[in-house]
Design a protein around this motif. Structure first.
Motif, mmCIF file in Angstrom:
data_model
loop_
_atom_site.group_PDB
_atom_site.id
_atom_site.type_symbol
_atom_site.label_atom_id
_atom_site.label_comp_id
_atom_site.label_asym_id
_atom_site.label_seq_id
_atom_site.Cartn_x
_atom_site.Cartn_y
_atom_site.Cartn_z
ATOM 1 N N VAL A 51 0.815 -1.211 0.000
ATOM 2 C CA VAL A 51 0.000 0.000 0.000
ATOM 3 C C VAL A 51 0.854 1.270 0.000
ATOM 4 O O VAL A 51 0.343 2.353 -0.284
ATOM 5 C CB VAL A 51 -0.979 0.036 1.195
ATOM 6 C CG1 VAL A 51 -1.976 -1.109 1.109
ATOM 7 C CG2 VAL A 51 -0.233 -0.009 2.516
ATOM 8 N N ASN A 52 2.136 1.128 0.329
ATOM 9 C CA ASN A 52 3.001 2.310 0.311
ATOM 10 C C ASN A 52 4.459 1.873 0.200
ATOM 11 O O ASN A 52 4.828 0.780 0.628
ATOM 12 C CB ASN A 52 2.813 3.153 1.568
ATOM 13 C CG ASN A 52 3.394 4.557 1.420
ATOM 14 O OD1 ASN A 52 3.636 5.023 0.310
ATOM 15 N ND2 ASN A 52 3.632 5.230 2.524
ATOM 16 N N LYS A 53 5.256 2.741 -0.373
ATOM 17 C CA LYS A 53 6.704 2.539 -0.493
ATOM 18 C C LYS A 53 7.361 3.877 -0.211
ATOM 19 O O LYS A 53 7.002 4.887 -0.807
ATOM 20 C CB LYS A 53 7.050 2.057 -1.901
ATOM 21 C CG LYS A 53 8.540 1.985 -2.213
ATOM 22 C CD LYS A 53 8.740 1.632 -3.689
ATOM 23 C CE LYS A 53 10.194 1.637 -4.098
ATOM 24 N NZ LYS A 53 10.359 1.366 -5.556
ATOM 25 N N MET A 303 -6.129 5.342 6.443
ATOM 26 C CA MET A 303 -5.837 5.465 5.018
ATOM 27 C C MET A 303 -5.270 4.167 4.448
ATOM 28 O O MET A 303 -5.555 3.800 3.303
ATOM 29 C CB MET A 303 -4.859 6.616 4.780
ATOM 30 C CG MET A 303 -5.447 7.992 5.011
ATOM 31 S SD MET A 303 -4.219 9.306 4.734
ATOM 32 C CE MET A 303 -3.897 9.103 2.977
ATOM 33 N N ILE A 304 -4.478 3.466 5.248
ATOM 34 C CA ILE A 304 -3.902 2.195 4.797
ATOM 35 C C ILE A 304 -5.007 1.165 4.566
ATOM 36 O O ILE A 304 -5.009 0.454 3.554
ATOM 37 C CB ILE A 304 -2.867 1.690 5.818
ATOM 38 C CG1 ILE A 304 -1.584 2.514 5.691
ATOM 39 C CG2 ILE A 304 -2.576 0.207 5.628
ATOM 40 C CD1 ILE A 304 -0.546 2.217 6.725
ATOM 41 N N ILE A 305 -5.963 1.092 5.479
ATOM 42 C CA ILE A 305 -7.077 0.161 5.299
ATOM 43 C C ILE A 305 -7.868 0.529 4.046
ATOM 44 O O ILE A 305 -8.236 -0.344 3.241
ATOM 45 C CB ILE A 305 -7.993 0.174 6.537
ATOM 46 C CG1 ILE A 305 -7.267 -0.416 7.746
ATOM 47 C CG2 ILE A 305 -9.286 -0.606 6.264
ATOM 48 C CD1 ILE A 305 -8.013 -0.245 9.062
ATOM 49 N N ASN A 310 -9.434 -0.656 -1.539
ATOM 50 C CA ASN A 310 -9.563 -0.180 -2.921
ATOM 51 C C ASN A 310 -8.724 -1.012 -3.882
ATOM 52 O O ASN A 310 -9.174 -1.372 -4.985
ATOM 53 C CB ASN A 310 -9.156 1.287 -3.017
ATOM 54 C CG ASN A 310 -10.153 2.211 -2.356
ATOM 55 O OD1 ASN A 310 -11.310 1.856 -2.138
ATOM 56 N ND2 ASN A 310 -9.713 3.424 -2.028
ATOM 57 N N LEU A 311 -7.517 -1.337 -3.465
ATOM 58 C CA LEU A 311 -6.628 -2.110 -4.342
ATOM 59 C C LEU A 311 -7.099 -3.545 -4.512
ATOM 60 O O LEU A 311 -7.070 -4.091 -5.622
ATOM 61 C CB LEU A 311 -5.196 -2.099 -3.789
ATOM 62 C CG LEU A 311 -4.463 -0.751 -3.905
ATOM 63 C CD1 LEU A 311 -3.199 -0.732 -3.044
ATOM 64 C CD2 LEU A 311 -4.110 -0.456 -5.358
ATOM 65 N N THR A 312 -7.576 -4.160 -3.431
ATOM 66 C CA THR A 312 -8.078 -5.537 -3.564
ATOM 67 C C THR A 312 -9.365 -5.572 -4.362
ATOM 68 O O THR A 312 -9.612 -6.506 -5.114
ATOM 69 C CB THR A 312 -8.296 -6.180 -2.185
ATOM 70 O OG1 THR A 312 -9.120 -5.303 -1.377
ATOM 71 C CG2 THR A 312 -6.978 -6.415 -1.465
ATOM 72 N N SER A 313 -10.186 -4.542 -4.221
ATOM 73 C CA SER A 313 -11.425 -4.460 -5.010
ATOM 74 C C SER A 313 -11.093 -4.319 -6.484
ATOM 75 O O SER A 313 -11.715 -4.956 -7.339
ATOM 76 C CB SER A 313 -12.270 -3.276 -4.539
ATOM 77 O OG SER A 313 -13.400 -3.120 -5.335
#
Length: 317
Positions: A51-53, A303-305, A310-313
């Motif tokens: 979710v972040n880098k 925000m991470i959740i 959103n990404l899995t959806s």
């Protein structure tokens, strides 16, 4: 632990409100081929999402924030998380692409895979985060023959990360006053690791693995190249130096024209970034130096959740 429940079993036991977050810190940010290999390894497990880098070339350090669910048995005990295999794949890629003996940066480190920290998200518990931390620690130690030190909730008596690091010499630069380079510690550890051998590979170093409630990482740029000033301010802000409770700090060189106070806020809901910023600004003014507005290096848990969902959806669509 390689248990992987069938798809049918997963549908019965997956609860998308039971999520774990992993912050994976790797000692590299300048070798893009190495980072590409690490990220490619993560993509083989679509049920775990990066979710972040956060990359920092001056520190020569990267942090990946990953999230996935936990599978529970009928007693609601954790038995599996896709995070485990995704992290092990990324760790294997990191060890294959990075040699600590060739590493140089202004941020301290003890290993190629320097730190792995698990947080519970949403309805997950700290016990579940600790369970996964200990499982990953055993796997890394056994598979890669790397000494692993556990901390916080993953440690049998809750030993703190900074205590273990201090015992291992983490905070002492080993090259040119403000740089960490290569491996200069003994190849045989005096402190027995929680997992893995006491003998250290110079190419891989040591890995720290822990579990704890959410920690906020907040960095404040100091417009001065005087490293001693940054270190004094950092010490006076930290709880250890008599400053703000639950705040840990490092004064570090950051580029050619500035230094930085790297802050770890252990209880961000009690002592937040605004209070730390104000304290640093006050101390910097006494030193006659200016301060820029600080910045978080990661998203908030909420925000991470949201990003994970959103990404899995999007993957399902």
């Amino acid at each position: 632990m390689d248990f992987n429940p069938s798809c049918k079993d997963k549908k019965k036991t997956i609860d998308q409100s039971v999520l774990l977050c992993c912050k994976l810190f790797i000692s590299e940010s300048r070798n893009h081929a190495a980072l590409d290999a690490i990220e490619q390894a993560a993509r083989f497990n679509p049920e775990t999402v990066i979710v972040n880098k956060f990359e920092d070339r001056a520190y020569n350090r990267v942090r990946y924030t990953l999230v996935s669910y936990v599978v529970q048995d009928t007693t609601r005990s954790a038995i599996y998380s896709p995070l485990q295999q995704a992290i092990l794949a990324m760790v294997e890629a990191a060890f294959g692409a990075i040699n600590l003996e060739l590493h140089t940066g202004t941020h301290p480190r003890l290993g190629v895979v320097d730190d792995i920290l698990f947080h519970p998200l949403a309805q997950a518990s700290l016990d579940e985060a600790a369970w996964l931390a200990k499982s990953v620690a055993a796997d890394i130690a056994n598979r890669f023959q790397v000494p692993v030190f556990l901390y916080a909730a993953a440690h049998p008596i809750g030993k703190a990360l900074d205590t273990i690091r201090r015992e291992l010499g983490y905070y002492r630069p080993n090259f040119m006053g403000n740089q960490w380079a290569g491996w200069t510690m003994p190849d045989m550890l005096l402190e027995k690791p929680d997992e893995g051998p006491s003998e250290v590979s110079r190419a891989r170093g040591i890995t720290m693995i822990g579990a704890r409630p959410w920690v906020a990482l907040y960095n404040i740029p100091i417009l001065s190249t005087d490293f001693s000033v940054a270190r004094r301010i950092a010490r006076m802000v930290s709880a250890r130096g008599g400053g703000l409770p639950t705040v840990q700090t490092l004064g570090l060189v950051h580029g050619e024209d500035s230094t930085e106070i790297a802050c770890m806020l252990l209880e961000p809901n009690q002592i937040g970034a605004d209070r730390v910023q104000n304290q640093v600004e006050m101390l910097a003014a006494e030193e006659g130096v200016e301060v820029e507005k600080g910045y978080f290096t990661d998203f908030s848990p909420e925000m991470i959740i949201e990003k994970y969902m959103n990404l899995t959806s999007a993957q399902r669509d």
